[in-house]
Write an enzyme that holds these catalytic residues in place. Sequence first.
Site, PDB file in Angstrom:
ATOM      1  CD  GLU A 154      43.395  33.750  39.276  1.00  0.00           C
ATOM      2  OE1 GLU A 154      44.112  33.118  40.085  1.00  0.00           O
ATOM      3  OE2 GLU A 154      42.234  33.439  39.028  1.00  0.00           O
TER       4      GLU A 154
ATOM      5  CB  SER B 100      41.913  30.323  36.723  1.00  0.00           C
ATOM      6  OG  SER B 100      40.954  29.338  37.008  1.00  0.00           O
TER       7      SER B 100
ATOM      8  NE  ARG C 273      41.060  33.344  43.064  1.00  0.00           N
ATOM      9  CZ  ARG C 273      40.026  33.213  43.884  1.00  0.00           C
ATOM     10  NH1 ARG C 273      39.984  33.910  45.014  1.00  0.00           N
ATOM     11  NH2 ARG C 273      39.029  32.388  43.612  1.00  0.00           N
TER      12      ARG C 273
END
Length: 337
Positions: free
Chosen positions: A333, A238, A164
């Site tokens: 995130e 998420s 990520r």
Amino acid sequence: MKIIENHSLKAFNTFGIDKKSRFFTQAGDLDSLKKSLLWAREKGLQVLILGGGSNVLLTQDFPGLVIKIELKGIQVIQETSDEIWVEVGAGENWHDWVLYALKHNWAGIENLSLIPGTVGASPMQNIGAYGVEIKEVFESLNALDRESLDIVSFDSEACQFGYRESIFKHELKDRYVITSVVFRLQKEPKINVEYGAIQETLKKNGVKDLTIQAVSDAVVEIRRSKLPDPREIGNAGSFFKNPTISHEQFKSLKTDFPSIPGYPVDSGVKVPAGWLIEQAGWKGKKFGEVGVHAKQALVLVNYGNGDGKAIQELAQKIQDSVLEKFGIQLSPEVNFI
């Protein structure tokens, strides 16, 4: 170039947070993007680049210029008997691009179905799901240098992809605006169903003919069963990354928490953040207009009129609690604005 003053950003972020930008514009081509950046530079304004708004949490009004990227277009630039290279505009909706690839039987991104956001954000995050990451199908990208206004090309190595992660979230943060991405897809599908949930869903649905469309349908079904639709409940998918811990720490935690799941990776063991959050007691908890989703603890939600600050404070409490219980630091995130 049309500049709007004091413009609500509620419709431009999937959390549905009602904050305003001092100035707002949409860039549908390179010329309008350059003009918008120059206009902000002349006025000494901060600039916020928005794609699909699916990875941002607005905690306050933005005092500068928000530029909504609307660069569109899908174009085949090269192909062989086995592979095809396709350039996609940064403003294209990610799932619409997946559907386009499926329609043409181009394989490689079917496991990434229904991920919210735009194509331009995909390499920034190195988005991934169900056993596939963008870096596996990525060829290159074009980006506008916000200082020189030149277009610069980045290959996979230059992007420095990680979990990520990419260079655009670190050393080059706020330096470039991604304008298009080139993907290398397969004409002869190499089906990836290693992820258990996909296998289970395919089996449950009695799928005998294993195609990329069948894989995509399974992924969509799984995501819809776990994740709330942002059009119904504000969320950014998420909220936290799955943390990676050392083998030693995992072994120690396994003694105290025998059911803790973990997946070996190059740098240690990856532990599902959702499991940690659920075990810390947060799943389904509601605090006024914000909370933790009842079906997936990894998702923080805005039930209607929630404030970004409240979600940020909730995220911090979750981080503190997971750190205290497991000794693991969760990292968001989502980008806080």
